[in-house]
Motif scaffolding. Structure first.
Motif, PDB file in Angstrom:
ATOM      1  N   ILE A  90       0.823  -1.214   0.000  1.00 50.33           N
ATOM      2  CA  ILE A  90       0.000   0.000   0.000  1.00 50.33           C
ATOM      3  C   ILE A  90       0.858   1.265   0.000  1.00 50.33           C
ATOM      4  O   ILE A  90       0.597   2.187  -0.782  1.00 50.33           O
ATOM      5  CB  ILE A  90      -0.983  -0.011   1.178  1.00 50.33           C
ATOM      6  CG1 ILE A  90      -1.976  -1.170   1.015  1.00 50.33           C
ATOM      7  CG2 ILE A  90      -1.743   1.314   1.276  1.00 50.33           C
ATOM      8  CD1 ILE A  90      -2.800  -1.473   2.236  1.00 50.33           C
ATOM      9  N   PRO A  91       1.887   1.380   0.855  1.00 45.04           N
ATOM     10  CA  PRO A  91       2.677   2.625   0.858  1.00 45.04           C
ATOM     11  C   PRO A  91       3.297   2.960  -0.500  1.00 45.04           C
ATOM     12  O   PRO A  91       3.325   4.124  -0.902  1.00 45.04           O
ATOM     13  CB  PRO A  91       3.763   2.344   1.916  1.00 45.04           C
ATOM     14  CG  PRO A  91       3.156   1.341   2.820  1.00 45.04           C
ATOM     15  CD  PRO A  91       2.330   0.460   1.929  1.00 45.04           C
ATOM     16  N   TYR A  92       3.789   1.952  -1.217  1.00 48.16           N
ATOM     17  CA  TYR A  92       4.412   2.236  -2.505  1.00 48.16           C
ATOM     18  C   TYR A  92       3.381   2.670  -3.541  1.00 48.16           C
ATOM     19  O   TYR A  92       3.714   3.360  -4.507  1.00 48.16           O
ATOM     20  CB  TYR A  92       5.197   1.025  -3.009  1.00 48.16           C
ATOM     21  CG  TYR A  92       6.070   1.342  -4.206  1.00 48.16           C
ATOM     22  CD1 TYR A  92       7.141   2.223  -4.080  1.00 48.16           C
ATOM     23  CD2 TYR A  92       5.816   0.793  -5.459  1.00 48.16           C
ATOM     24  CE1 TYR A  92       7.940   2.540  -5.170  1.00 48.16           C
ATOM     25  CE2 TYR A  92       6.607   1.099  -6.550  1.00 48.16           C
ATOM     26  CZ  TYR A  92       7.663   1.976  -6.409  1.00 48.16           C
ATOM     27  OH  TYR A  92       8.448   2.281  -7.488  1.00 48.16           O
ATOM     28  N   SER A  93       2.119   2.309  -3.332  1.00 50.02           N
ATOM     29  CA  SER A  93       1.091   2.726  -4.293  1.00 50.02           C
ATOM     30  C   SER A  93       0.884   4.233  -4.275  1.00 50.02           C
ATOM     31  O   SER A  93       0.412   4.815  -5.256  1.00 50.02           O
ATOM     32  CB  SER A  93      -0.228   1.992  -4.035  1.00 50.02           C
ATOM     33  OG  SER A  93      -0.937   2.522  -2.927  1.00 50.02           O
ATOM     34  N   TYR A  94       1.219   4.892  -3.161  1.00 50.69           N
ATOM     35  CA  TYR A  94       1.134   6.354  -3.112  1.00 50.69           C
ATOM     36  C   TYR A  94       2.226   6.983  -3.982  1.00 50.69           C
ATOM     37  O   TYR A  94       2.057   8.074  -4.511  1.00 50.69           O
ATOM     38  CB  TYR A  94       1.311   6.861  -1.674  1.00 50.69           C
ATOM     39  CG  TYR A  94       0.303   6.333  -0.680  1.00 50.69           C
ATOM     40  CD1 TYR A  94      -1.062   6.430  -0.914  1.00 50.69           C
ATOM     41  CD2 TYR A  94       0.720   5.749   0.506  1.00 50.69           C
ATOM     42  CE1 TYR A  94      -1.982   5.945   0.001  1.00 50.69           C
ATOM     43  CE2 TYR A  94      -0.184   5.260   1.435  1.00 50.69           C
ATOM     44  CZ  TYR A  94      -1.544   5.365   1.172  1.00 50.69           C
ATOM     45  OH  TYR A  94      -2.440   4.881   2.090  1.00 50.69           O
ATOM     46  N   ILE A  95       3.331   6.272  -4.118  1.00 47.17           N
ATOM     47  CA  ILE A  95       4.479   6.784  -4.877  1.00 47.17           C
ATOM     48  C   ILE A  95       4.330   6.510  -6.365  1.00 47.17           C
ATOM     49  O   ILE A  95       4.647   7.356  -7.199  1.00 47.17           O
ATOM     50  CB  ILE A  95       5.783   6.140  -4.350  1.00 47.17           C
ATOM     51  CG1 ILE A  95       6.013   6.546  -2.889  1.00 47.17           C
ATOM     52  CG2 ILE A  95       6.978   6.522  -5.214  1.00 47.17           C
ATOM     53  CD1 ILE A  95       7.144   5.794  -2.212  1.00 47.17           C
ATOM     54  N   SER A  96       3.839   5.318  -6.707  1.00 49.62           N
ATOM     55  CA  SER A  96       3.765   4.920  -8.108  1.00 49.62           C
ATOM     56  C   SER A  96       2.417   4.292  -8.438  1.00 49.62           C
ATOM     57  O   SER A  96       2.324   3.087  -8.693  1.00 49.62           O
ATOM     58  CB  SER A  96       4.901   3.937  -8.422  1.00 49.62           C
ATOM     59  OG  SER A  96       4.943   3.629  -9.796  1.00 49.62           O
ATOM     60  N   PRO A  97       1.346   5.080  -8.439  1.00 45.14           N
ATOM     61  CA  PRO A  97       0.010   4.504  -8.665  1.00 45.14           C
ATOM     62  C   PRO A  97      -0.143   3.815 -10.013  1.00 45.14           C
ATOM     63  O   PRO A  97      -0.836   2.805 -10.119  1.00 45.14           O
ATOM     64  CB  PRO A  97      -0.932   5.697  -8.523  1.00 45.14           C
ATOM     65  CG  PRO A  97      -0.077   6.909  -8.660  1.00 45.14           C
ATOM     66  CD  PRO A  97       1.274   6.531  -8.163  1.00 45.14           C
ATOM     67  N   MET A  98       0.508   4.345 -11.057  1.00 46.92           N
ATOM     68  CA  MET A  98       0.347   3.739 -12.380  1.00 46.92           C
ATOM     69  C   MET A  98       0.908   2.325 -12.440  1.00 46.92           C
ATOM     70  O   MET A  98       0.391   1.468 -13.162  1.00 46.92           O
ATOM     71  CB  MET A  98       1.016   4.620 -13.451  1.00 46.92           C
ATOM     72  CG  MET A  98       0.791   4.121 -14.882  1.00 46.92           C
ATOM     73  SD  MET A  98      -0.963   3.868 -15.296  1.00 46.92           S
ATOM     74  CE  MET A  98      -1.503   5.576 -15.379  1.00 46.92           C
ATOM     75  N   ALA A  99       1.952   2.062 -11.659  1.00 50.04           N
ATOM     76  CA  ALA A  99       2.502   0.704 -11.629  1.00 50.04           C
ATOM     77  C   ALA A  99       1.456  -0.293 -11.151  1.00 50.04           C
ATOM     78  O   ALA A  99       1.411  -1.442 -11.618  1.00 50.04           O
ATOM     79  CB  ALA A  99       3.723   0.657 -10.713  1.00 50.04           C
ATOM     80  N   TYR A 100       0.581   0.141 -10.249  1.00 54.00           N
ATOM     81  CA  TYR A 100      -0.467  -0.725  -9.717  1.00 54.00           C
ATOM     82  C   TYR A 100      -1.570  -0.949 -10.743  1.00 54.00           C
ATOM     83  O   TYR A 100      -2.136  -2.040 -10.837  1.00 54.00           O
ATOM     84  CB  TYR A 100      -1.014  -0.137  -8.415  1.00 54.00           C
ATOM     85  CG  TYR A 100      -0.021  -0.316  -7.289  1.00 54.00           C
ATOM     86  CD1 TYR A 100      -0.242  -1.248  -6.292  1.00 54.00           C
ATOM     87  CD2 TYR A 100       1.163   0.415  -7.250  1.00 54.00           C
ATOM     88  CE1 TYR A 100       0.692  -1.446  -5.276  1.00 54.00           C
ATOM     89  CE2 TYR A 100       2.095   0.234  -6.256  1.00 54.00           C
ATOM     90  CZ  TYR A 100       1.859  -0.701  -5.271  1.00 54.00           C
ATOM     91  OH  TYR A 100       2.797  -0.902  -4.284  1.00 54.00           O
ATOM     92  N   LYS A 102      -1.074  -0.932 -14.022  1.00 53.19           N
ATOM     93  CA  LYS A 102      -0.503  -1.789 -15.072  1.00 53.19           C
ATOM     94  C   LYS A 102      -0.422  -3.252 -14.631  1.00 53.19           C
ATOM     95  O   LYS A 102      -0.683  -4.166 -15.419  1.00 53.19           O
ATOM     96  CB  LYS A 102       0.875  -1.271 -15.493  1.00 53.19           C
ATOM     97  CG  LYS A 102       0.827   0.042 -16.263  1.00 53.19           C
ATOM     98  CD  LYS A 102       2.188   0.461 -16.745  1.00 53.19           C
ATOM     99  CE  LYS A 102       2.123   1.758 -17.556  1.00 53.19           C
ATOM    100  NZ  LYS A 102       1.338   1.587 -18.785  1.00 53.19           N
ATOM    101  N   THR A 103      -0.050  -3.474 -13.376  1.00 55.38           N
ATOM    102  CA  THR A 103       0.064  -4.852 -12.903  1.00 55.38           C
ATOM    103  C   THR A 103      -1.281  -5.424 -12.482  1.00 55.38           C
ATOM    104  O   THR A 103      -1.680  -6.506 -12.927  1.00 55.38           O
ATOM    105  CB  THR A 103       1.050  -4.934 -11.717  1.00 55.38           C
ATOM    106  OG1 THR A 103       2.338  -4.490 -12.143  1.00 55.38           O
ATOM    107  CG2 THR A 103       1.156  -6.362 -11.199  1.00 55.38           C
ATOM    108  N   ASN A 104      -1.990  -4.709 -11.623  1.00 52.21           N
ATOM    109  CA  ASN A 104      -3.189  -5.280 -11.010  1.00 52.21           C
ATOM    110  C   ASN A 104      -4.416  -5.253 -11.914  1.00 52.21           C
ATOM    111  O   ASN A 104      -5.240  -6.168 -11.857  1.00 52.21           O
ATOM    112  CB  ASN A 104      -3.494  -4.564  -9.692  1.00 52.21           C
ATOM    113  CG  ASN A 104      -2.390  -4.750  -8.674  1.00 52.21           C
ATOM    114  OD1 ASN A 104      -1.488  -5.564  -8.860  1.00 52.21           O
ATOM    115  ND2 ASN A 104      -2.434  -3.993  -7.600  1.00 52.21           N
TER     116      ASN A 104
END
Length: 330
Positions: A90-100, A102-104
C-alpha cells in the motif's frame, strides 16, 4: 471439482500466499505450474526454500502478467488458474500509482483473457479486504460498498470488476476470493505482524509502527490457502465474490500487546510518521462476515490468532537473517 491430477497454474507463486498455496497443491496431487515474475537471476522467490521433494514436483516458469503473449503461452493447456500475482504494498502505491494499474488491472485482464481463450475450467481471482475501505458497517459482508482509499485498493477494485465483467460478458468460470489480513511465515516485513515480531526478535528496545487504533481481521496463511482450495473445488462459487476472514477483529494496539506477551520481552512502542497513511486513506476498521464462504464451501479458519502467532514467531526466530529489521521499505 476434484483438483487431484488437474493441470493447475499459480500466478505469483514465489510470493507469500502463493508459495504456501503452491506447496499445498503439490500435496493434493495436482500438476502444478508456478508462474514467477521474470528476473535475470532466475530466482524463484520462496520456492527456492522448498523441500526438494516438493520443488521437484513443480514446473516453474518465469514471465510477467503485464505481457499478454507470454501469459497466453503459459496458460495454454491449464485447467485451473489461481491468480495471485499483484503489486500489494500500500505505501508504494502512493508513490507509483500507475505501476499498480498496469500490474493489477492490466495484468489481471491479460490473465483472464488468456483463460477465456483457452477455456480454463476454473479461475480463482485474488481480491483483498482493502477494497472495502473503512467499514461502513460490521461485520463486512460481500454487499458492502467498495471504497478506493489508496491507489492499491483502487487498482484491486478495478481488477475485481474486470473479473466480474468476464463472468457476465463471456461466462468465464471465475470466482473472486477476498481474503482479509493474512499473516504467517514468509510474509514481507512491511506487514504489521511481521514487522512487530521481527523488530522484537532482533533485540530492539523500541519498535516502530504506524497507527495503533485501526482494527483488522487476521487470518493465518494456512487457513487462507484452504479457502483458495475450497472455492476452487466448489462449483457453486462461480461468478461469486467471497470473503475469507475469521469474523474477529483486533486493534493494532491490542495485537502488539498480545505478541509482546507471547514473546515475553518488554519493548517501547514508537509511532513512526513514515508508516502512517494519509488521513483519508487509512482503513480504520476491518471485520469480516464469513457466512457466505461457510455456507458455500464449509470453510472456517482452524487456527486461533494465538496459535498462528506462535507458529509465525517460531518461523521468524529461525529465519530472522532473511529480514532487514533496521530498514523500513515501502
Amino acid at each position: 471439482m476434484d483438483l487431484k491430477g488437474k493441470k493447475v497454474l499459480v500466478t505469483g507463486a514465489e510470493g507469500f500466499i502463493g508459495s504456501h498455496l503452491t506447496e499445498r497443491l503439490v500435496e493434493l496431487g495436482t500438476d502444478v505450474t508456478a508462474l514467477v515474475q521474470y528476473n535475470s537471476f532466475n530466482n524463484w522467490g520462496w520456492i527456492e526454500t522448498f523441500d526438494k521433494n516438493i520443488k521437484d514436483n513443480i514446473n516453474v516458469v518465469l514471465g510477467d502478467i503485464r505481457e499478454y503473449d507470454g501469459v497466453k503461452k503459459i496458460i495454454k493447456g491449464q485447467e485451473v488458474v489461481f491468480h495471485l500475482a499483484a503489486l500489494i504494498a500500500i505505501p508504494y502505491s502512493y508513490i507509483s500509482p500507475m505501476a499498480y494499474v498496469k500490474t493489477n488491472v492490466e495484468g489481471t485482464t491479460n490473465v483472464l483473457e488468456a483463460c477465456r481463450e483457452y477455456d480454463v475450467q476454473k479461475v480463482v481471482h485474488t481480491s483483498t479486504s482493502e477494497t472495502y475501505g473503512t467499514a461502513l458497517y460490521v461485520p463486512i459482508d460481500e454487499k458492502h460498498p467498495l471504497q478506493g482509499q489508496s491507489p492499491y485498493s483502487a487498482s484491486k477494485i478495478g481488477a475485481d470488476k474486470i473479473a466480474e465483467s468476464f463472468y457476465r460478458s463471456y461466462n468465464l468460470p471465475v470466482v473472486t476470493l477476498r481474503p482479509f489480513n493474512t499473516y504467517g511465515p514468509r510474509q514481507s516485513a512491511r506487514a504489521v505482524i511481521s514487522t512487530i515480531i521481527s523488530q522484537i526478535l532482533s533485540g530492539a528496545n523500541e519498535i516502530k509502527l504506524g497507527s495503533l487504533t485501526p482494527t483488522r481481521d487476521f487470518n493465518y496463511v494456512k487457513d487462507t490457502v484452504e479457502a483458495f482450495i475450497k472455492v476452487a473445488e466448489c462449483d457453486n462459487t462461480i461468478g461469486e465474490v467471497i470473503n475469507a476472514g475469521s469474523n474477529y477483529e483486533i486493534s493494532i494496539a491490542d495485537l502488539v500487546k498480545k505478541i509482546i506477551n507471547i514473546i515475553g520481552r518488554e519493548v517501547e512502542i514508537v509511532c513512526d510518521e513514515e508508516r502512517i497513511r494519509p488521513e483519508k486513506s487509512e482503513v480504520n476498521r476491518l471485520w469480516a462476515d464469513n457466512t457466505k464462504i461457510k455456507d458455500l464451501t464449509g470453510w472456517l479458519p482452524r487456527y486461533t490468532l494465538d496459535e498462528g502467532l506462535k507458529e509465525t514467531i517460531e518461523w521468524l526466530k529461525n529465519n530472522l537473517h532473511l529480514y532487514k529489521t533496521n530498514i523500513y521499505n515501502v
